[in-house]
Design an enzyme around this catalytic site. Structure first.
Site, PDB file in Angstrom:
ATOM      1  CG  ASP A 415       0.095   5.236   4.043  1.00  0.00           C
ATOM      2  OD1 ASP A 415      -0.258   5.887   3.043  1.00  0.00           O
ATOM      3  OD2 ASP A 415       1.252   5.271   4.502  1.00  0.00           O
ATOM      4  CD  GLU A 418      -2.211   5.406  -2.867  1.00  0.00           C
ATOM      5  OE1 GLU A 418      -2.497   6.269  -2.020  1.00  0.00           O
ATOM      6  OE2 GLU A 418      -1.411   4.476  -2.650  1.00  0.00           O
ATOM      7  CG  ASP A 499       4.098  10.210   1.051  1.00  0.00           C
ATOM      8  OD1 ASP A 499       3.475  10.302   2.124  1.00  0.00           O
ATOM      9  OD2 ASP A 499       4.440   9.129   0.554  1.00  0.00           O
TER      10      ASP A 499
END
Length: 817
Positions: A415, A418, A499
């Site tokens: 997670d 990015e 999300d």
């Protein structure tokens, strides 16, 4: 308007043919065209005159070379492989392509152009930089291609908008969006997929812009007849796929970027998650409640609160004092454990935290342009970030997972990769994004800038995790889940879409979003069922569970502070509907697992838009609220409140209602009833569905296998069930069980033929039930190596039942009117 500042290559001065390449030197720059395969060409234009060397982290595979044919005259060079031809204009360097029948496509409107660009000309809005770093990052390449009026454009990966991308502009730069949720106006998201599929009557083709740099696709937004590509990096590099069908383009793309990894069987089961199940007692209670309520479950995900102060590769000593025992207790209930891992390593150099200490000493972290380690703020506070472009760093990071795998953890959830970083503690006044500087150095020798490698960060993190898993458990398939990725991430990980929100709009968005991901090679994908942000409510949750049953990755997940979102949280009625949806998922597992094998071998998406299976039905190409699940099932989800029926467009085929088994009258469309808990599902004529029994989890053996055959009036159908041990690697060496089924057309008697099982894997004994869905017509059953069995059904007969033995399995055959 043409850009007067663009430089162009000018005429071809000299050219050279090599066995698989053409090198054409212009007044300025070099065009290199490589024959990658009989249906794939790679085009590179290098203003410097020299192609960029291959990077160690290149997202593409090196395929065996194919011979390239070249002929030329003063006007043009003609290039050809078996299924694709190209014409290079010697006067200006433009290219046009065609398939051998002469159908042209992807024609350049102008030669490639380049010029210096500034940061303000990009959409890199989150960067703290005031300018692009010196070097290739400041050289932008432009290319425009003609768009056929009857051409539609699909792909470009994880986007929140319409399936058809025409008339829009897209950028490729991974980012943790802060909408929150998947708002239609968003462009960049967690993943970057600079590839599209163009479809027009009798032809589909594709283009992959092989650039991890910031890039854009203007798909007729500025000029309705022009597709314009732009990339930083000082070089134009793209793969051209000949198609001629959508399925062929996806096959070609995944030959270049890699086939999807084969997941373990349990990964296709139902997953339950929350930010966070924050103690071992809470985890045990969740698992026990699933068992008490008789709801199937294969995995529980542990979010960030299992860690000690959010330090990666640690366990909180109070809340998870005995992780090995915690995971073992889950395993005893047939439940797998998946733990989250973020890339941010707490900058803790005083408490003996070896991950930070060793990482700094061995120079595993990204460095600022001036040489000091870059740090930013994430969950643990000030943190350091691994340089996954370094070979040694990927191995070091992969080895850190021993802290989790030694406790028995079954999967890794990557997670915040990015990566998502802020400039001060989360929630502090004035907090804002602080991305890594574009000039930060990456790679074994610091050979690359963040501007080049940013989009690859999530993929390389997932790769490091998967490779570490494989080294530490060499007899088991790794399973990694990632939020961020680039083309090729499917080789290492499944993906979820980040999300989203608990709202009807994000349920609807999931349909084209996941279908698009499949067209880009990422086939094992899902969204957070029920929504991550906000509170879900009963009707929305029930409808989301209905469609989530058919997501390739099925996980229920929500944020901290939201209302409970477990299947029993919305009352007895919704619990019953949810239980039924999850049980249907487990019945579908033999079919879905076969689809996973097909994806692993040829890139075929599990969940895909109608255009994939019906490329000649142009009027269906823009439909995005009906999806195919493999070649045999079609779903028509409900994504609006209060809706209890809906219009369903029927593609050109014979269709059956999955729930009733009844054949649907031939028509172009129908109104399908859709009461809560009854998602409209249709079976294509000629299908042979392989269904299993309901299990509490896949750790329990398959004890029943049902073959549901749906004959077509005119066409034969076939299917091959593929099975293996579900978790090991022996499938690579023949450890498969394959059984082929064929059903003749109704006009030919609807003969069902079941071939003998082939392959080196022998499934455990189970009861086999074969059902043939027929009107008042004759039917036959044949089993290789067994006596011929035949029957005829009539309105006064009961369903025929014949029992026989096959390799220890007890089989029962029924004919269903």
């Amino acid at each position: 308007m043409p850009d007067p500042l663009l430089a162009h290559p000018g005429p071809v001065q000299t050219w050279e043919r090599q066995p698989s390449s053409l090198l054409a030197r212009h007044e300025q720059g070099l065009t290199q065209i490589d024959a990658v395969a009989p249906d794939i060409l790679r085009v590179r234009f290098c203003p410097s005159g020299e192609p960029r060397p291959r990077r160690g982290w290149d997202p593409t595979l090196e395929l065996p070379a194919t011979e390239l044919g070249v002929s030329g005259d003063d006007d043009a060079l003609h290039l050809f492989v078996d299924r694709l031809v190209a014409r290079l204009d010697c006067a200006n360097g433009t290219l046009a392509f065609a398939i051998p029948d002469g159908n042209e496509f992807a024609e350049d409107l102008a030669p490639p152009g380049w010029r210096a660009v500034t940061l303000g000309e990009t959409a890199l809005g989150q960067t703290p930089d005031t300018e692009l770093p010196p070097g290739p990052a400041r050289i932008g390449l432009f290319l425009s291609k003609r768009m056929s009026p009857d051409e539609r454009y699909f792909g470009l990966g994880q986007r929140p908008g319409r399936l058809d991308r025409r008339h829009r502009r897209f950028t490729n730069w991974t980012v943790d969006i802060s909408s929150p949720g998947h708002c239609r106006g968003d462009d960049n998201m967690y993943q970057a997929h600079p590839v599209f599929l163009a479809v027009r009557p009798r032809l589909a083709w594709g283009l992959f812009l092989n650039s991890p740099w910031y890039s854009t696709f203007d798909v007729g937004a500025s000029d309705p007849n022009a597709l314009t590509l732009f990339t930083l990096g000082g070089e134009l590099d793209y793969y051209l796929f000949a198609g001629p069908t959508p399925a062929a383009v996806v096959d070609q793309l995944t030959r270049v970027t890699g086939r999807p990894a084969l997941p373990p069987l349990w990964a296709l089961g139902y997953h339950q998650s929350r930010w966070s199940y924050a103690s071992d007692a809470e985890v045990h209670a969740i698992a026990q409640t699933f068992r008490e309520r008789d709801i199937p479950l294969d995995a529980i995900h542990l979010d960030i609160d299992y860690m000690d102060g959010y330090r990666v590769f640690t366990w909180d000593p109070q809340r998870f004092p005995a992780p090995t025992e915690t995971v073992a207790a889950l395993h005893a209930r047939g439940v797998r454990a998946v733990t989250i891992v973020d890339p941010g390593v707490k900058k803790d150099l005083t408490s003996g935290y070896r991950v930070a200490e060793d990482g700094l000493r061995e120079m595993h972290f990204i460095r600022e342009p001036q040489g000091e380690p870059f740090s930013g703020w994430v969950w643990p506070g000030e943190s350091l970030f691994p340089d996954f472009c370094r070979t040694d760093t990927r191995r070091w990071w992969g080895d850190q997972h021993a802290a989790l795998l030694d406790a028995g953890v079954d999967g890794i959830w990557c997670d915040m990769n990015e990566p998502a970083i802020v400039d001060r503690a989360f929630g502090a006044p004035g907090e804002q994004a602080r991305p890594i500087p574009l000039a930060a150095r990456h790679g074994d020798a610091g050979e690359a800038q963040q501007a080049e490698t940013h989009n690859l960060y999530g993929t390389l993190m997932a790769r490091a995790a998967a490779e570490g898993f494989a080294r530490q458990r060499p007899d088991r398939r790794p399973w990694v889940l990632t939020r961020s990725g680039f083309l090729g991430v499917q080789r290492w990980a499944a993906s979820w879409m980040g999300d989203n929100r608990s709202c009807w709009e994000d349920l609807e968005t999931s349909l084209p979003q996941l279908a698009s991901m499949g067209l880009c090679g990422s086939v094992h994908v899902g969204v957070d069922i029920g929504g991550f942000y906000g509170d879900c409510f009963a009707e929305l949750f029930a409808r989301w569970m209905e469609v989530g049953t058919f997501y390739p990755f099925m996980r229920n997940h929500t944020q901290c502070g939201s209302r409970p979102q477990e299947p029993w949280a919305f009352g007895p009625q919704i619990e019953a509907l949810t239980r039924a949806a999850i049980r249907l998922r487990y019945r579908l597992l033999p079919y879905l697992y076969t689809l996973a094998h097909l994806a692993h071998h040829r890139g075929e998406p599990l969940l895909r838009p109608l255009l994939y299976d019906f490329p000649d039905a142009a009027d269906l190409h823009q439909i995005e609220d009906q999806l195919m699940v493999g070649p045999q099932l079609m779903i028509a989800p409900i994504y609006r409140p209060g809706v209890r029926r809906r219009l369903v467009e029927l593609p050109p085929a014979t269709w059956y209602d999955f729930r009733t088994g009844m054949r649907i009258a031939e028509q172009d469309a129908m109104i399908a009833a859709a009461p809560l808990g009854a998602l409209p599902v249709f079976v294509r004529g000629g299908a042979i569905l392989t269904l299993g029994n309901v299990r509490r989890s896949t750790i329990e053996p398959l004890t029943e296998l049902t073959i549901e055959a749906y004959p077509d009036p005119d066409a034969a159908g076939e299917w091959t069930l593929i099975e293996d041990d579900g978790e090991g690697l022996d499938y690579r060496n023949g450890g498969l069980a394959e059984r082929h089924f064929e059903i003749a057309s109704l006009r030919s008697g609807a003969t069902l033929t079941i071939a003998a099982r082939a392959g080196g894997y022998r499934p455990p004994p189970r009861r086999l039930t074969v059902r043939v869905h027929l009107p008042d017509e004759p039917a036959d059953l044949r089993l290789d190596g067994h006596a011929h069995i035949a029957w005829r059904w009539s309105a006064t007969d009961q369903a025929a039942e014949i029992t026989f033995d096959d390799d220890g399995d007890t089989h029962r055959i029924e004919i269903i009117p």
